[in-house]
Design an enzyme around this catalytic site. Sequence first.
Site, mmCIF file in Angstrom:
data_model
loop_
_atom_site.group_PDB
_atom_site.id
_atom_site.type_symbol
_atom_site.label_atom_id
_atom_site.label_comp_id
_atom_site.label_asym_id
_atom_site.label_seq_id
_atom_site.Cartn_x
_atom_site.Cartn_y
_atom_site.Cartn_z
ATOM 1 N N HIS A 62 79.800 50.912 96.804
ATOM 2 C CA HIS A 62 78.716 50.980 97.791
ATOM 3 C C HIS A 62 78.148 49.591 98.031
ATOM 4 C CE1 HIS A 62 76.621 50.968 93.988
ATOM 5 N NE2 HIS A 62 75.419 51.065 94.539
ATOM 6 N N HIS A 64 75.240 48.108 97.639
ATOM 7 C CA HIS A 64 74.130 47.469 96.937
ATOM 8 C C HIS A 64 74.622 46.117 96.419
ATOM 9 C CE1 HIS A 64 71.455 51.244 96.159
ATOM 10 N NE2 HIS A 64 71.096 50.592 97.244
ATOM 11 N N ASP A 66 74.398 44.245 93.827
ATOM 12 C CA ASP A 66 75.038 43.995 92.523
ATOM 13 C C ASP A 66 76.515 44.385 92.500
ATOM 14 O OD1 ASP A 66 73.984 46.636 92.700
ATOM 15 O OD2 ASP A 66 74.012 46.909 90.522
ATOM 16 N N HIS A 67 76.978 45.136 93.514
ATOM 17 C CA HIS A 67 78.388 45.562 93.544
ATOM 18 C C HIS A 67 79.240 44.757 94.530
ATOM 19 C CE1 HIS A 67 77.733 49.247 91.071
ATOM 20 N NE2 HIS A 67 76.496 48.885 91.376
ATOM 21 N N HIS A 139 73.869 58.875 95.075
ATOM 22 C CA HIS A 139 73.074 57.665 94.901
ATOM 23 C C HIS A 139 72.130 57.571 96.103
ATOM 24 C CE1 HIS A 139 72.355 53.948 92.863
ATOM 25 N NE2 HIS A 139 72.904 53.149 93.758
ATOM 26 N N ASP A 209 77.358 53.831 91.295
ATOM 27 C CA ASP A 209 76.152 54.281 90.628
ATOM 28 C C ASP A 209 75.943 55.727 91.039
ATOM 29 O OD1 ASP A 209 76.109 51.513 90.286
ATOM 30 O OD2 ASP A 209 74.274 51.191 91.347
ATOM 31 N N HIS A 267 77.599 50.013 83.517
ATOM 32 C CA HIS A 267 76.427 49.746 84.363
ATOM 33 C C HIS A 267 75.153 49.896 83.506
ATOM 34 C CE1 HIS A 267 73.655 49.968 87.849
ATOM 35 N NE2 HIS A 267 74.639 49.465 88.580
HETATM 36 ZN ZN LIG Z 1 74.446 49.040 90.672
HETATM 37 ZN ZN LIG Z 2 73.445 51.068 93.625
#
Ligand SMILES: [Zn+2]
Ligand SMILES: [Zn+2]
Length: 304
Positions: A62, A64, A66-67, A139, A209, A267
């Site tokens: 996805h 976000h 951090d990914h 999520h 996530d 994670h």
């Molecule tokens: Zn994440």
């Molecule tokens: Zn996320």
Amino acid sequence: MSVSVTFLGTGGSVPSKHRMLPSVLIRRGPELLLFDCGEGTQRQFLKARAGINRKMRIFISHLHGDHVFGLPGMLHSLAFMGRTRELQIYGPRGLADFISAVNDAVKFYAQYPLKVKEVRTGTIVNDTEYKIVAGPAKHGIPCLAYAFEEKPMPGKFNPTMAKKLEIPEGPLWKKLQTSRYLRVGDRKISSSLVVGPPRKGVKITYAVDTRPCASVVRLARNSDLLIHDSSFDFSASQKASDYGHSTSTEAARQAARSSSRKLALFHISAMYEDANLLLIQARRVFRNTILSSDMMTVYVSRNR
Ligand SMILES: [Zn+2]
Ligand SMILES: [Zn+2]
């Protein structure tokens, strides 16, 4: 052909002293499958000696930060280090815009063919020997979980029996492994006399996530390894629910419900300097659990 998983980054949201941001590398023989690309992934990728010009696919869960914030750097570094082979990237809607916006802004044009495919759920890669299936995670924004699944492999060949049945060594032996019957002169020989039952391939599911949910259980059914969101320990259950994540206990229940063989907690929130508590809590529910750490490699065997 061996299958291994190297956890390049195992933290979540922000990096910590001991954990980089999420990225998991599956190596299947010479081929690379990379799941998510948190900041700094390209350095971990080099440390893992993954090889910059291999057949490779990247899957993004996805959008976000951090990914995906490691993705532009990864594409850039691969070009600098001389990649020439095509690179395929899969992920949810919006991924192509993200990549082209960054690349346009910094005037980066990959020297290697770059194919970005925005996908929904279902079988998104159907290779000769394996497939990748995407399923919905639960999520705050659209998020995909992925299952890597090898197709069944031909059974074990019994050369002693083949010789006993006077089947000439060579191409006919190969043919026996792929067809049900073989004609040798006027004889019709069933391959089951010489070849064992098909062997089940390896299955690895990557689910971050996500809140615990039925669609991930369905996707992960009978996995040899389930890599699951385990951001928090049990005492932070409310937090996990508020932010669309899972506790390690919830991850363990998902492993049990999906009849997975092994669970990797992944994670991990930066608030845990020592995440052993998450492991202890998960093992109360699902014994065969490991706590992932950066640069840890797990070999996934077919012998069972
Ligand atoms: Zn994440
Ligand atoms: Zn996320």
